[in-house]
Design a protein around this motif. Structure first.
Motif, PDB file in Angstrom:
ATOM      1  N   PHE A  25      -1.764   3.981  -2.610  1.00 44.87           N
ATOM      2  CA  PHE A  25      -3.223   3.926  -2.647  1.00 44.87           C
ATOM      3  C   PHE A  25      -3.699   3.153  -1.419  1.00 44.87           C
ATOM      4  N   VAL A  54       0.841  -1.196   0.000  1.00 44.51           N
ATOM      5  CA  VAL A  54       0.000   0.000   0.000  1.00 44.51           C
ATOM      6  C   VAL A  54       0.879   1.249   0.000  1.00 44.51           C
ATOM      7  N   ASP A 109      -6.380   1.845  -0.317  1.00 44.87           N
ATOM      8  CA  ASP A 109      -7.242   0.666  -0.419  1.00 44.87           C
ATOM      9  C   ASP A 109      -6.704  -0.398  -1.381  1.00 44.87           C
ATOM     10  N   ALA A 110      -5.443  -0.295  -1.748  1.00 52.21           N
ATOM     11  CA  ALA A 110      -4.872  -1.212  -2.741  1.00 52.21           C
ATOM     12  C   ALA A 110      -4.980  -2.680  -2.329  1.00 52.21           C
TER      13      ALA A 110
END
Length: 154
Positions: free
Chosen positions: A72, A67, A74-75
């Motif tokens: 990102f 992440v 919410d990866a």
């Protein structure tokens, strides 16, 4: 050698065991209830004793590194959802009536597919990002080694 090579080798070993899930599903109809129960016990031992600790370490160690690497927040959410779906099917497999061959086969084939696709996603999406950032890969894989007791460093 790619920084993630040790992790990839661990996935290969886990996938060999995962392949046995499909084989076990095919064998279920020909087995006595006693042998079915024994086989299910061996499978659950692998899933709960090896696969789930690996998944937990990924969530605690590797996914946060990924992440941060991709920037990102919410990866890793889809990967965690995969883990949740796998755990739900493991629970259902453990609770399934040993005489219900259809359900046993459905769960074993489902686990085989979920786990195989999950590993493919990690190898195609996450590991190349770690290979491109060796310092992050080394740090994350070293922490995975500590979390799982498995050797992840090169």
């Amino acid at each position: 050698m790619r920084p993630t090579e040790p992790f990839r080798r661990e996935h290969e070993a886990l996938l060999e065991h995962t392949d046995h899930l499909a084989q076990a599903a095919r064998e279920m109809p020909a087995l006595s209830e006693e042998k079915r129960d024994l086989l299910r016990g061996q499978i659950l031992h692998f899933l709960r004793g090896t696969l789930l600790p690996h998944a937990k370490a990924e969530e605690e160690v590797l996914y946060p590194e990924w992440v941060a690497l991709v920037g990102f927040a919410d990866a890793a959410v889809p990967m965690v959802h995969d883990h949740e779906a796998i755990v739900a099917r493991i629970d259902r497999l453990e609770a399934a009536d040993i005489s219900d061959i259809d359900t046993l086969q459905e769960l074993l084939y489902g686990l085989y597919a979920l786990i195989s696709v999950h590993f493919r996603k990690e190898e195609d999406l996450q590991l190349p990002a770690f290979d491109a950032a060796p310092e992050v890969a080394d740090r994350g894989l070293a922490r995975m080694s500590l979390a799982t007791g498995e050797e992840h460093t090169h």
